[in-house]
Design a protein around this motif. Structure first.
Motif, PDB file in Angstrom:
ATOM      1  N   GLN A 121      34.603   6.675  27.670  1.00  0.00           N
ATOM      2  CA  GLN A 121      34.097   5.902  26.538  1.00  0.00           C
ATOM      3  C   GLN A 121      33.426   4.641  27.045  1.00  0.00           C
ATOM      4  O   GLN A 121      33.932   3.969  27.937  1.00  0.00           O
ATOM      5  N   ASP A 122      32.251   4.342  26.464  1.00  0.00           N
ATOM      6  CA  ASP A 122      31.550   3.114  26.821  1.00  0.00           C
ATOM      7  C   ASP A 122      32.384   1.912  26.409  1.00  0.00           C
ATOM      8  O   ASP A 122      33.177   1.974  25.474  1.00  0.00           O
ATOM      9  N   ALA A 156      27.427  -0.821  33.399  1.00  0.00           N
ATOM     10  CA  ALA A 156      28.579  -0.144  32.802  1.00  0.00           C
ATOM     11  C   ALA A 156      28.681  -0.383  31.300  1.00  0.00           C
ATOM     12  O   ALA A 156      29.484   0.248  30.625  1.00  0.00           O
ATOM     13  N   PHE A 157      27.867  -1.275  30.756  1.00  0.00           N
ATOM     14  CA  PHE A 157      27.968  -1.620  29.349  1.00  0.00           C
ATOM     15  C   PHE A 157      27.020  -0.798  28.495  1.00  0.00           C
ATOM     16  O   PHE A 157      26.042  -0.235  28.985  1.00  0.00           O
ATOM     17  N   ASP A 158      27.292  -0.781  27.194  1.00  0.00           N
ATOM     18  CA  ASP A 158      26.433  -0.053  26.269  1.00  0.00           C
ATOM     19  C   ASP A 158      25.070  -0.744  26.122  1.00  0.00           C
ATOM     20  O   ASP A 158      24.878  -1.876  26.574  1.00  0.00           O
ATOM     21  N   LYS A 159      24.132  -0.046  25.515  1.00  0.00           N
ATOM     22  CA  LYS A 159      22.748  -0.521  25.411  1.00  0.00           C
ATOM     23  C   LYS A 159      22.654  -1.887  24.736  1.00  0.00           C
ATOM     24  O   LYS A 159      21.940  -2.774  25.198  1.00  0.00           O
ATOM     25  N   ARG A 167      23.936  -4.668  27.041  1.00  0.00           N
ATOM     26  CA  ARG A 167      22.961  -4.952  28.101  1.00  0.00           C
ATOM     27  C   ARG A 167      21.805  -5.783  27.558  1.00  0.00           C
ATOM     28  O   ARG A 167      21.353  -6.731  28.199  1.00  0.00           O
ATOM     29  N   ASN A 181      37.122   6.523  31.877  1.00  0.00           N
ATOM     30  CA  ASN A 181      35.662   6.385  31.860  1.00  0.00           C
ATOM     31  C   ASN A 181      34.996   7.429  30.968  1.00  0.00           C
ATOM     32  O   ASN A 181      33.912   7.916  31.268  1.00  0.00           O
ATOM     33  N   SER A 218      32.209  -2.213  25.500  1.00  0.00           N
ATOM     34  CA  SER A 218      31.408  -3.400  25.185  1.00  0.00           C
ATOM     35  C   SER A 218      31.990  -4.607  25.923  1.00  0.00           C
ATOM     36  O   SER A 218      33.131  -4.581  26.384  1.00  0.00           O
TER      37      SER A 218
END
Length: 117
Positions: A40-41, A80-83, A86, A38, A43
């Motif tokens: 690293q983000d 839990a996902f990157d911007k 999302r 955990n 995708s």
């Protein structure tokens, strides 16, 4: 929600190395190690590839996460996902189902051609 731990547990249960799973998922062992810890983000596309490499569907994966969260509904499963991911998921909710299928087909085609990482 510990996405990384679930991925690592699945990999270890299959008795596979970081190298083996990373190769099938189109990434490198260092990247997979950071994801499992955990650090690293992640995708949606990367999660899909990792699930495919570990032979688990996304629905099974999220069901297991939900089960580990005590069976309660996740308030925001996209957290839990990157911007960008999302935003994409939020935007897709506004698209009619018939058009969503078209978007998925285009995305699958791009992914298969190797241009989506």
């Amino acid at each position: 929600m510990d996405i990384g731990a679930l991925l690592k547990e699945r990999r270890e249960r299959r008795k596979e190395t970081l190298e083996e799973v990373a190769f099938r998922a189109g990434t490198d062992p260092g990247n997979l190690s950071r994801i499992e810890r955990n650090r690293q983000d992640l995708s949606v596309n990367r999660l899909i590839k990792l699930c495919e490499a570990l032979e688990i569907s996304l629905s099974e994966f999220f069901a297991e996460l939900e089960k580990r969260a005590g069976g309660s509904r996740l308030s925001d499963p996209t957290a839990a996902f990157d911007k960008e991911t999302r935003w994409l998921l939020k935007t897709l909710k506004t698209v009619p189902p018939t058009r969503r299928r078209l978007i998925l087909e285009v995305t699958e085609t791009i992914a298969k051609s190797g241009r989506l990482a």
